[in-house]
Write a protein that holds these residues in place. Structure first.
Motif, PDB file in Angstrom:
ATOM      1  N   THR A  11     -11.073 -10.808 -18.093  1.00 33.54           N
ATOM      2  CA  THR A  11      -9.622 -10.959 -17.570  1.00 33.54           C
ATOM      3  C   THR A  11      -9.119 -12.223 -18.086  1.00 33.54           C
ATOM      4  OG1 THR A  11      -9.732  -9.830 -15.727  1.00 33.54           O
ATOM      5  CG2 THR A  11      -8.049 -11.265 -15.786  1.00 33.54           C
ATOM      6  N   ARG A  12      -7.922 -12.374 -18.882  1.00 31.40           N
ATOM      7  CA  ARG A  12      -7.111 -13.463 -19.150  1.00 31.40           C
ATOM      8  C   ARG A  12      -6.157 -13.682 -18.207  1.00 31.40           C
ATOM      9  NH1 ARG A  12      -4.387 -13.833 -25.067  1.00 31.40           N
ATOM     10  NH2 ARG A  12      -3.208 -11.991 -24.136  1.00 31.40           N
ATOM     11  N   ILE A  13      -5.808 -15.036 -17.452  1.00 33.65           N
ATOM     12  CA  ILE A  13      -4.974 -14.863 -16.606  1.00 33.65           C
ATOM     13  C   ILE A  13      -3.800 -16.052 -16.744  1.00 33.65           C
ATOM     14  CG2 ILE A  13      -6.508 -13.867 -14.602  1.00 33.65           C
ATOM     15  CD1 ILE A  13      -6.564 -16.932 -13.579  1.00 33.65           C
ATOM     16  N   ASN A  14      -2.782 -15.830 -16.101  1.00 33.58           N
ATOM     17  CA  ASN A  14      -1.655 -17.022 -16.342  1.00 33.58           C
ATOM     18  C   ASN A  14      -2.226 -18.162 -15.630  1.00 33.58           C
ATOM     19  OD1 ASN A  14       0.781 -18.656 -15.524  1.00 33.58           O
ATOM     20  ND2 ASN A  14       1.667 -16.827 -16.636  1.00 33.58           N
ATOM     21  N   PRO A  15      -2.159 -19.423 -16.349  1.00 33.77           N
ATOM     22  CA  PRO A  15      -2.640 -20.719 -15.716  1.00 33.77           C
ATOM     23  C   PRO A  15      -2.160 -21.052 -14.176  1.00 33.77           C
ATOM     24  CG  PRO A  15      -1.953 -21.145 -17.954  1.00 33.77           C
ATOM     25  CD  PRO A  15      -1.666 -19.688 -17.664  1.00 33.77           C
ATOM     26  N   ARG A  16      -1.002 -20.526 -14.025  1.00 31.51           N
ATOM     27  CA  ARG A  16      -0.195 -20.679 -12.790  1.00 31.51           C
ATOM     28  C   ARG A  16      -1.229 -20.027 -11.709  1.00 31.51           C
ATOM     29  NH1 ARG A  16       2.490 -17.089 -10.420  1.00 31.51           N
ATOM     30  NH2 ARG A  16       3.334 -15.844 -12.269  1.00 31.51           N
ATOM     31  N   GLN A  17      -1.491 -18.666 -12.135  1.00 34.72           N
ATOM     32  CA  GLN A  17      -2.518 -17.984 -10.947  1.00 34.72           C
ATOM     33  C   GLN A  17      -3.678 -18.758 -10.788  1.00 34.72           C
ATOM     34  OE1 GLN A  17      -2.268 -14.463 -13.642  1.00 34.72           O
ATOM     35  NE2 GLN A  17      -2.150 -13.509 -11.663  1.00 34.72           N
ATOM     36  N   ALA A  18      -4.301 -19.296 -11.502  1.00 34.48           N
ATOM     37  CA  ALA A  18      -5.570 -20.030 -11.332  1.00 34.48           C
ATOM     38  C   ALA A  18      -5.091 -21.370 -10.657  1.00 34.48           C
ATOM     39  CB  ALA A  18      -5.963 -20.578 -12.915  1.00 34.48           C
ATOM     40  N   ALA A  39      -4.857 -18.006 -20.114  1.00 36.97           N
ATOM     41  CA  ALA A  39      -4.065 -18.014 -21.612  1.00 36.97           C
ATOM     42  C   ALA A  39      -3.780 -19.445 -21.869  1.00 36.97           C
ATOM     43  CB  ALA A  39      -2.923 -17.089 -21.347  1.00 36.97           C
ATOM     44  N   THR A  40      -3.873 -19.968 -23.041  1.00 40.68           N
ATOM     45  CA  THR A  40      -3.898 -21.343 -23.254  1.00 40.68           C
ATOM     46  C   THR A  40      -2.958 -21.540 -24.715  1.00 40.68           C
ATOM     47  OG1 THR A  40      -5.966 -21.206 -24.548  1.00 40.68           O
ATOM     48  CG2 THR A  40      -5.663 -22.327 -22.126  1.00 40.68           C
ATOM     49  N   GLY A  41      -2.009 -20.524 -24.894  1.00 46.69           N
ATOM     50  CA  GLY A  41      -1.269 -20.521 -26.234  1.00 46.69           C
ATOM     51  C   GLY A  41      -1.986 -20.253 -27.362  1.00 46.69           C
ATOM     52  N   GLY A  42      -2.939 -19.681 -27.309  1.00 46.49           N
ATOM     53  CA  GLY A  42      -3.792 -19.276 -28.591  1.00 46.49           C
ATOM     54  C   GLY A  42      -4.934 -19.724 -28.715  1.00 46.49           C
ATOM     55  N   TYR A  43      -5.246 -20.938 -28.005  1.00 47.56           N
ATOM     56  CA  TYR A  43      -6.798 -21.496 -28.316  1.00 47.56           C
ATOM     57  C   TYR A  43      -7.806 -20.720 -27.719  1.00 47.56           C
ATOM     58  CZ  TYR A  43      -3.798 -25.979 -29.103  1.00 47.56           C
ATOM     59  OH  TYR A  43      -3.088 -26.955 -29.539  1.00 47.56           O
ATOM     60  N   GLU A  44      -7.625 -19.749 -26.908  1.00 49.50           N
ATOM     61  CA  GLU A  44      -8.583 -18.814 -26.360  1.00 49.50           C
ATOM     62  C   GLU A  44      -8.783 -17.746 -27.183  1.00 49.50           C
ATOM     63  OE1 GLU A  44      -4.895 -16.552 -25.089  1.00 49.50           O
ATOM     64  OE2 GLU A  44      -5.393 -18.764 -25.709  1.00 49.50           O
ATOM     65  N   VAL A  58       5.313  -1.988 -14.410  1.00 49.40           N
ATOM     66  CA  VAL A  58       5.956  -2.429 -15.628  1.00 49.40           C
ATOM     67  C   VAL A  58       7.081  -3.360 -15.180  1.00 49.40           C
ATOM     68  CG1 VAL A  58       7.602  -0.551 -15.744  1.00 49.40           C
ATOM     69  CG2 VAL A  58       7.027  -1.905 -17.719  1.00 49.40           C
ATOM     70  N   ALA A  59       7.622  -3.091 -13.884  1.00 46.03           N
ATOM     71  CA  ALA A  59       8.975  -4.108 -13.566  1.00 46.03           C
ATOM     72  C   ALA A  59       8.158  -5.492 -13.192  1.00 46.03           C
ATOM     73  CB  ALA A  59       9.448  -3.515 -12.375  1.00 46.03           C
ATOM     74  N   LYS A  60       7.051  -5.487 -12.572  1.00 49.31           N
ATOM     75  CA  LYS A  60       6.438  -6.664 -12.175  1.00 49.31           C
ATOM     76  C   LYS A  60       6.073  -7.326 -13.516  1.00 49.31           C
ATOM     77  CE  LYS A  60       4.845  -5.566  -7.467  1.00 49.31           C
ATOM     78  NZ  LYS A  60       3.788  -5.360  -6.501  1.00 49.31           N
ATOM     79  N   LEU A  61       5.434  -6.590 -14.284  1.00 49.37           N
ATOM     80  CA  LEU A  61       4.819  -7.335 -15.453  1.00 49.37           C
ATOM     81  C   LEU A  61       5.982  -8.099 -16.457  1.00 49.37           C
ATOM     82  CD1 LEU A  61       2.332  -7.665 -17.053  1.00 49.37           C
ATOM     83  CD2 LEU A  61       2.759  -5.623 -18.434  1.00 49.37           C
ATOM     84  N   VAL A  62       7.039  -7.453 -16.625  1.00 48.43           N
ATOM     85  CA  VAL A  62       8.351  -8.000 -16.980  1.00 48.43           C
ATOM     86  C   VAL A  62       8.898  -9.160 -16.230  1.00 48.43           C
ATOM     87  CG1 VAL A  62      10.651  -7.681 -18.138  1.00 48.43           C
ATOM     88  CG2 VAL A  62       8.829  -6.025 -18.286  1.00 48.43           C
ATOM     89  N   GLY A  63       8.861  -9.107 -14.755  1.00 49.42           N
ATOM     90  CA  GLY A  63       9.481  -9.830 -13.914  1.00 49.42           C
ATOM     91  C   GLY A  63      10.845  -9.472 -13.775  1.00 49.42           C
ATOM     92  N   VAL A  64      11.276  -8.387 -13.313  1.00 48.50           N
ATOM     93  CA  VAL A  64      12.473  -7.829 -12.777  1.00 48.50           C
ATOM     94  C   VAL A  64      12.290  -7.079 -11.559  1.00 48.50           C
ATOM     95  CG1 VAL A  64      13.349  -7.779 -15.088  1.00 48.50           C
ATOM     96  CG2 VAL A  64      12.420  -5.679 -14.543  1.00 48.50           C
ATOM     97  N   ALA A  65      11.306  -7.081 -10.796  1.00 47.53           N
ATOM     98  CA  ALA A  65      10.865  -6.578  -9.589  1.00 47.53           C
ATOM     99  C   ALA A  65      11.368  -7.395  -8.509  1.00 47.53           C
ATOM    100  CB  ALA A  65       9.537  -6.216  -9.546  1.00 47.53           C
TER     101      ALA A  65
END
Length: 307
Positions: A72-79, A52-57, A216-223
């Motif tokens: 799959t589109r992943i968070n740059p941190r994961q990559a 994910a690159t802020g919309g460039y993708e 859903v808890a992990k996706l939001v970041g409240v797990a």
């Protein structure tokens, strides 16, 4: 299975496959994307991975979805974490493309296939994003006006502020129109689910209603995540997730723990047991989104009861 990685930039796309060192560059425009798809067609990839690159993708992602390949589109941190775990500390576009290809090859059984949001959700997301920008500009302009002494400049600043407020009102009206056909009883079942929260969750968390409580808890970041090793029992904490969703959920939960009977009792019970304010509130945020997810998921099975 052929793992393919694509590093996306504003102007270029770098294409790599896990079994070759060569990386091919294409322009990030209609012609370049068409050429990239043509190259991929000859390879018949088993999995395509990009960041994910802020919309460039977005244009590339739309074109890839037409092919039917798993994407799959992943968070740059994961990559980046995968690259470091592989011993690759340097960072260039070529290195990133190769790392994505290796990650696609190694991790594809655990990668979540990208599911595009509905057209109305994409439109709603654009309006919600713009509203956030306008609200931020209103706050900044209001703070700046307090330090303006010259009447001429004050009049100009006030006119600008008035225009921003008018734009916010028009955005609110349009957002309400986009949301109206999709507001089901579940979306009205928790105190704190106002129009802005509803629109934000619909657009920024389109997976709601299709996930388990843990997902859903992990996706939001409240797990609460474990930090245990051997006999050490570390302190649980939250990490990652969608920050924009979490900000909206935070404000909604502040209202809900005052006015929603179920969440109020849950929150006050945690406080009575000595939990700090933030710990209790995050737990209430988790209960809020898990409850909403379950009600949306089960809505077809029966009526949703307001509490």
């Amino acid at each position: 299975m052929l793992g393919v990685g694509i590093d996306v930039g504003k102007f270029f796309l770098d294409l790599a496959r896990h079994d070759q060192a060569k990386v091919t560059r294409f322009t990030n425009d209609a012609d370049g994307i068409a050429q990239l798809i043509q190259s991929l067609t000859a390879w018949d990839p088993g999995w395509v991975l990009l960041e994910a690159t802020g919309g460039y993708e977005a244009p590339l992602l739309h074109a890839l979805l037409q092919t039917g390949w798993p994407i799959t589109r992943i968070n740059p941190r994961q990559a980046r974490n995968f690259a470091r775990a592989s011993g690759q500390l340097a960072k260039t576009d070529v290195i990133d493309a190769r790392g994505l290809a290796d990650m696609a090859q190694c991790m594809y059984p655990r990668l979540a296939r990208f599911v595009p949001p509905d057209a109305w959700q994409s439109t709603l997301a654009a309006f919600v994003t713009r509203r956030t920008q306008v609200v931020t500009a209103i706050k900044q302009q209001s703070q700046q006006i307090a330090h303006i002494a010259l009447p001429e400049l004050m009049a100009m600043a006030q006119a600008s502020l008035q225009a921003l407020r008018a734009e916010r009102d028009r955005l609110d009206q349009r957002i309400a129109q986009l949301c109206a056909p999709h507001i089901t009883p579940a979306w009205r079942s928790i105190k704190g689910l106002g129009p802005v929260v509803q629109a934000s969750l619909m657009s920024l968390l389109p997976e709601l209603g299709r996930l388990t409580r843990q997902q859903v808890a992990k996706l939001v970041g409240v797990a609460p995540l474990n930090r245990d090793s051997g006999t050490l029992k570390g302190k649980r904490s939250i990490f990652g997730g969608r920050a924009a969703v979490r900000r909206v959920l935070y404000m909604a939960t502040l209202v809900a723990v005052r006015w929603d009977h179920s969440l109020k009792a849950f929150y006050q019970g945690l406080k009575a047991r000595g939990k700090p304010f933030k710990v209790a509130l995050v737990a209430a945020m988790r209960k809020f989104v898990v409850t909403l997810n379950a009600r949306l998921r089960d809505e077809q099975a029966g009526p949703v009861v307001n509490v």
